[in-house]
Design an enzyme around this catalytic site. Structure first.
Site, mmCIF file in Angstrom:
data_model
loop_
_atom_site.group_PDB
_atom_site.id
_atom_site.type_symbol
_atom_site.label_atom_id
_atom_site.label_comp_id
_atom_site.label_asym_id
_atom_site.label_seq_id
_atom_site.Cartn_x
_atom_site.Cartn_y
_atom_site.Cartn_z
ATOM 1 N N CYS A 1 -59.158 91.107 13.616
ATOM 2 C CA CYS A 1 -59.216 90.334 12.367
ATOM 3 C C CYS A 1 -57.866 90.386 11.657
ATOM 4 O O CYS A 1 -57.758 89.960 10.515
ATOM 5 C CB CYS A 1 -60.338 90.845 11.476
ATOM 6 N N TYR B 1 -65.289 100.538 18.536
ATOM 7 C CA TYR B 1 -65.513 99.965 17.191
ATOM 8 C C TYR B 1 -66.706 99.003 17.276
ATOM 9 O O TYR B 1 -66.592 97.822 16.953
ATOM 10 C CB TYR B 1 -64.280 99.214 16.672
ATOM 11 N N CYS C 1 -71.484 78.310 -4.879
ATOM 12 C CA CYS C 1 -70.250 78.511 -4.133
ATOM 13 C C CYS C 1 -70.276 77.691 -2.847
ATOM 14 O O CYS C 1 -71.271 77.696 -2.126
ATOM 15 C CB CYS C 1 -70.128 79.989 -3.815
ATOM 16 N N CYS D 1 -61.532 81.968 -2.288
ATOM 17 C CA CYS D 1 -60.869 81.080 -1.320
ATOM 18 C C CYS D 1 -59.403 80.922 -1.696
ATOM 19 O O CYS D 1 -59.067 80.919 -2.872
ATOM 20 C CB CYS D 1 -61.493 79.686 -1.349
ATOM 21 N N CYS E 1 -64.569 72.743 -4.655
ATOM 22 C CA CYS E 1 -65.136 73.628 -5.666
ATOM 23 C C CYS E 1 -64.350 73.509 -6.971
ATOM 24 O O CYS E 1 -63.120 73.588 -6.962
ATOM 25 C CB CYS E 1 -65.070 75.060 -5.140
ATOM 26 N N ASP F 1 -62.402 96.205 18.990
ATOM 27 C CA ASP F 1 -62.649 95.322 17.833
ATOM 28 C C ASP F 1 -62.453 96.127 16.550
ATOM 29 O O ASP F 1 -63.398 96.347 15.793
ATOM 30 C CB ASP F 1 -64.073 94.743 17.921
#
Ligand code: SAH
Length: 481
Positions: A434, A335, A176, A91, A82, A407
């Protein structure tokens, strides 16, 4: 070893120009160099680079360096696909080969589990718990959701793109490399409509103007597309013209797609939050549908839905495998969002109970169960740390689960919840995370209370970015009598 001269007092000073060898990468993918124990973070540099940089901030134990020049590029360095990769905040790792990104993410998980979680986990080796990270076949154009801020550039031209890292300056970018190609066609059409009918973009400083963000969601398996304009007001001018324009677009260059939902989201607050709470429908339905495996999900503009559909399937398959279901188990999915994992597991379990804090997501979960003809699920709205302990108390301490799935968002689980989960004595806990740091903290809590870490596997949902998803399996050490 750092090649820079050791500054006086063992630390460098602001404005020093240093030559540094990057020996590691930090939590957010930034380069790390060391001068005799003093750590320097160099954004946009990666392991193996030798760089010249300027010290911007020097604290007692660490400092920040601005990259001036790459003297010797790392063998892992690649040309970003990009053109605005460095300015844009979307990013962080485009200059790093994808193989190295995966290796670094795997190390990040293992490091957290070792340092914070007290586990003996070794990335890349065949130790008991760490399994090979699941990477993407094609780490581009993978996202199914995009939120583009709309504004004016310095020349007064209407632009849409992404915010530059940690700022509110819009870097113009419609093409993108991690977004779905249809975004470009939709953004061009919205900007054209705005120019044609002089529809103003929102100015966040003056809190004036109308169009704040363009939200696009794509159901990659169904081909359904949602366009949602986030506006500072109740209505948009020339509504019909916009709808006609969008519905006549040709997407043949970006797959078999059709716009099945055009909505407005109303956000009239002075806030950084992108979305407001109210949605109105201009055309079609107020949601799109997508599938993961055999399950169809209804997704509305406000619901959480994983952004990388191909990797989500791998993540959920791993969670399902770790859950080891035979059809007789009672599962609690904490969750649970719109019931994605719950419904995936319900196909193989006796019963699944989901808990989720956002009431609208719980409504979606109930609707999704109905849509798929799944009857062995039940959903509860509320904070997991309130609902689960309350249910446990109500049962007089008899509430049990065979498998618990966790989660949580990045901050991990509340201790009050983990305490009750331990009391429910599940044989297996599947933790989907995450954030490896909070995962490791919670794994430690569970391992100090009768659980053992059995399997760990990373899944790359966010190629080119620094985030990584992890699935863990914990077993109860003592069997229930
Ligand atoms: N398992 C789902 C959602 C995971 S995201 C999926 O894979 O799609 C985490 C979810 O936790 C979000 O839906 C968020 O709304 C919810 N959440 C956040 N804090 C919570 C809490 N204290 N109790 C219950 N749910 C919570």
């Amino acid at each position: 070893m750092a090649k820079g001269k050791k500054p006086e007092n063992a630390a460098c000073q602001k404005n020093d120009i240093l030559t540094l060898e990057i020996v590691d990468m930090g939590n957010q993918g930034e380069g790390v160099a060391r001068i005799e124990g003093y750590t320097l973070f160099v954004k946009d540099a990666i392991t193996g680079d030798v760089v010249r940089g300027k010290v911007m901030k020097a604290r007692k134990h660490f400092g920040y360096v601005k990259l001036l020049e790459i003297l010797t590029p790392s063998p892992y360095r690649v040309e970003p696909a990009c053109p605005v990769a460095r300015q844009c905040g979307g990013c962080q790792l485009q200059h790093c080969s994808y193989e190295k990104q995966l290796e670094w993410k795997e190390e990040k998980i293992a490091n957290c589990l070792r340092r914070i979680g007290g586990q003996s986990v070794f990335a890349g080796s065949d130790s008991v718990v760490m399994e090979a990270i699941m990477g993407m076949e094609q780490p581009s154009h993978y996202r199914n959701k995009a939120q583009f801020p709309v504004g004016m550039n310095q020349e007064g031209k209407l632009v849409a793109g992404f915010y530059a890292g940690r700022t509110h300056r819009i870097v113009e970018n419609r093409d993108c490399m991690i977004q779905h190609p249809c975004n470009q066609i939709l953004i061009d059409a919205v900007l054209e409509y705005m120019e044609e009918y002089r529809v103003p973009s929102y100015d966040e400083v003056a809190h004036q103007g109308l169009v704040r963000h363009i939200l696009i969601r794509v159901g990659v398996h169904t081909g359904e597309v949602m366009l949602c304009l986030v506006i500072n007001g109740k209505r948009i001018p020339h509504e019909k013209e916009l709808v006609d324009k969008i519905l006549s677009l040709d997407f043949s260059t970006s797959g078999a797609l059709r716009v099945t939902s055009i909505c407005l989201n109303h956000n009239t607050e002075r806030t950084n939050a992108i979305l407001g709470q109210k949605v109105s429908v201009l055309s079609g339905r107020g949601y799109i549908e997508d599938c993961i495996g055999d399950i169809t999900y209804r997704i509305s503009p406000l619901s959480f839905y994983q952004v990388n559909p191909k990797q989500t399937k791998k993540l959920y398959d791993t969670a399902l495998e770790y859950a080891g279901l035979t059809g007789n188990e009672v599962v609690w999915d904490l969750y649970c969002g719109i019931g994605t994992i719950s419904l995936f597991l319900a196909q193989r379990a006796k019963r699944v109970c989901g808990v989720e804090i956002v009431p609208r997501a719980v409504e979606d979960a109930i609707e999704n169960a109905r849509l798929n003809g799944i009857g062995n699920v039940e959903f509860f709205a509320g904070a997991a740390e309130d609902v689960v302990p309350a249910k446990y108390e109500e049962s007089g301490g008899t509430l049990r689960a065979d498998v618990v799935v966790l989660d949580p968002p990045r901050k991990g689980c509340d201790a009050a919840l983990l305490e009750t989960v331990v009391r429910m004595e599940p044989e297996r806990i599947v933790y989907v995370s995450c954030d490896p740091a909070t995962l490791a903290r919670d794994v430690k809590y569970l391992c100090d209370r009768g659980y053992e870490l059995k399997r760990v596997r990373g899944c790359d949902m966010f190629g080119m970015g620094y985030h990584v998803e992890t699935v863990c399996l914990l077993h109860r050490r003592e069997k229930r009598i």
